[in-house]
Design a protein around this motif. Structure first.
Motif, short mmCIF file in Angstrom:
data_model
loop_
_atom_site.label_atom_id
_atom_site.label_comp_id
_atom_site.label_asym_id
_atom_site.label_seq_id
_atom_site.Cartn_x
_atom_site.Cartn_y
_atom_site.Cartn_z
N ASN A 177 0.83 -1.21 0.00
CA ASN A 177 0.00 0.00 0.00
C ASN A 177 0.86 1.26 0.00
O ASN A 177 0.51 2.27 -0.62
N ALA A 178 1.99 1.20 0.69
CA ALA A 178 2.92 2.33 0.66
C ALA A 178 3.45 2.54 -0.76
O ALA A 178 3.59 3.69 -1.23
N SER A 202 -4.87 9.16 -0.60
CA SER A 202 -4.68 10.01 0.57
C SER A 202 -3.83 9.36 1.66
O SER A 202 -3.08 10.04 2.36
N GLY A 203 -3.99 8.05 1.87
CA GLY A 203 -3.27 7.42 2.96
C GLY A 203 -3.58 5.95 3.07
O GLY A 203 -4.27 5.36 2.23
N THR A 204 -3.06 5.33 4.13
CA THR A 204 -3.30 3.91 4.39
C THR A 204 -3.79 3.75 5.83
O THR A 204 -3.54 4.60 6.68
N ILE A 205 -4.45 2.63 6.07
CA ILE A 205 -5.04 2.36 7.39
C ILE A 205 -4.41 1.08 7.92
O ILE A 205 -4.59 0.00 7.35
N PRO A 206 -3.68 1.15 9.05
CA PRO A 206 -2.82 0.04 9.50
C PRO A 206 -3.54 -1.05 10.30
O PRO A 206 -3.20 -1.32 11.45
N VAL A 207 -4.51 -1.71 9.68
CA VAL A 207 -5.24 -2.76 10.38
C VAL A 207 -4.32 -3.94 10.69
O VAL A 207 -4.29 -4.46 11.81
#
Length: 307
Positions: A198-199, A209-214
Motif C-alpha cells: 500500500n505504501a 490520501s493514505g493507508t489504514i494500518p489494520v
C-alpha cells in the motif's frame, strides 16, 4: 449586529445580571471555537472491498444492516455498520455505504462495479485482495494500479475525495499450513508486506490520501499478548483469537479491531473513549475488558506509537 425586539444589550441589563450575560456570551463563543477546532466530519463514506470488509464467517456480517446502505442490496452490515455505530456513539454524523463482493480484488470493483462506486463521496475506503494479486500472491502491481484507477475515477466526481487503502492482516493458514510466499515466516511478515504494498501504491499514485494500518494493529495485539499468534497450537489462556474458524477471515474480535482502526484513522476520534460499554462490541458478545484493550491497541496504532 442588531438586537431583535425584546432583547436587551448587556449594557442595558441590571448591574447584577451583567456578569451572567457576559459569561453566557463567552461560553457560547468558546463552544463555537471548540466546534470549529475539532476534526472535520465528512458527510459520506463508502467502503469498497470483499469478505474482509463485510465480515465473513462472523456475526459482524449481518450486524445492523439498517445502519448502512448496501449498494449491492445483499443485506450486509459488516465493518461499515460497526463504523456507523461508533460514529453515533461519538456524536458524529456519517452516511455510510458499502460495495462488497467476496473473493475479489480492487481491479474487479473498477472493472465491474464502476456504476455503483463512481458517485460523489467525501471519503472512500479501499480494501483489496488478501494476497494482493490472486494469481501472483505478494505482487503489488495489479493492486496498486487498480487503486490508482479507482482514485482517478472518484476524483472526477469530487476532486477533494479522501481515498484510504486498508492494509489487512496476516493469514494464519498461509503462514503455518498452506504453501505461499509467507509459509514459515514470522506471523507478522504478511501484514508487513501488505502494508509495504500500500505504501508503494501511494508513492506511485500520490492522489491516494493514505493507508489504514489494520494488519499492524493485529501485529501489535500479538506483541502485547492480547491475541494468540498461532491458532493451530491452541489459544493461550487470557488471549483471544483474531481469526475465525478458517484461520483466514477474522473473528468478531478481529473485525472489531479492524473497525476501530478505520474509525480512529478517518475521524481522529480517540477510540479509547468508547469504553467498555461500547454498544456494538456488547451486541457482538465481546468481553468488556477485551473491548477496552482492543480500543487501546487501535488508538496506539493510529497514533503510530512504538510497541
Amino acid at each position: 449586529m442588531g438586537c431583535s425586539h425584546g432583547c436587551a444589550s448587556p449594557s442595558r441589563l441590571p448591574v447584577q445580571d451583567r456578569g451572567y450575560e457576559f459569561m453566557r456570551i463567552a461560553m457560547g463563543m468558546a463552544a463555537a471555537i471548540l466546534t470549529m477546532a475539532g476534526p472535520a466530519t465528512a458527510e459520506t463514506i463508502l467502503f469498497v472491498g470483499n469478505s474482509f470488509t463485510f465480515g465473513a464467517n462472523s456475526p459482524v456480517m449481518r450486524y445492523r444492516p439498517d445502519l448502512v446502505r448496501d449498494l449491492n442490496r445483499q443485506g450486509i452490515g459488516g465493518v461499515p455498520a460497526l463504523f456507523k455505530s461508533f460514529a453515533e456513539q461519538a456524536g458524529q454524523s456519517w452516511t455510510v455505504s458499502l460495495e462488497t463482493d467476496p473473493g475479489r480484488d480492487l481491479a474487479f470493483h473498477y472493472e465491474q462495479k464502476r456504476r455503483e462506486i463512481s458517485g460523489r463521496w467525501d471519503v472512500v475506503i479501499l480494501q483489496g485482495y488478501s494476497t494482493l494479486d490472486p494469481q501472483r500472491p505478494g505482487d503489488p502491481i495489479r493492486h496498486a494500479e487498480a487503486a490508482g484507477a479507482i482514485t482517478a475515477m472518484l476524483r472526477e466526481a469530487n476532486p477533494r475525495v479522501r481515498v484510504e487503502l486498508v492494509s489487512t492482516w496476516s493469514r494464519a493458514d498461509l503462514t503455518y499450513r498452506t504453501s505461499s510466499p509467507w509459509r514459515g515466516k514470522p506471523i507478522t511478515a504478511m501484514a508487513d508486506d501488505l502494508a509495504a504494498a500500500n505504501a508503494y501504491a501511494r508513492r506511485r499514485y500520490p492522489e491516494i490520501s493514505g493507508t489504514i494500518p489494520v494488519g499492524q494493529a493485529w501485529n501489535r495485539a500479538w506483541a502485547e499478548r492480547i491475541a494468540d499468534p498461532n491458532p493451530y497450537d491452541g489459544i493461550a489462556f487470557g488471549q483471544v483469537d483474531l481469526w475465525t474458524w478458517d484461520q483466514y477471515h477474522a473473528s468478531a474480535a478481529g473485525y472489531y479491531l479492524e473497525a476501530l482502526v478505520i474509525f480512529g484513522k478517518i475521524t481522529g476520534f480517540d477510540v479509547r473513549r468508547l469504553g467498555e460499554q461500547e454498544r456494538a462490541g456488547r451486541d457482538l458478545g465481546l468481553e468488556p475488558r477485551l473491548m477496552a484493550r482492543l480500543q487501546a491497541i487501535a488508538q496506539a496504532e493510529v497514533a503510530a506509537v512504538t510497541p
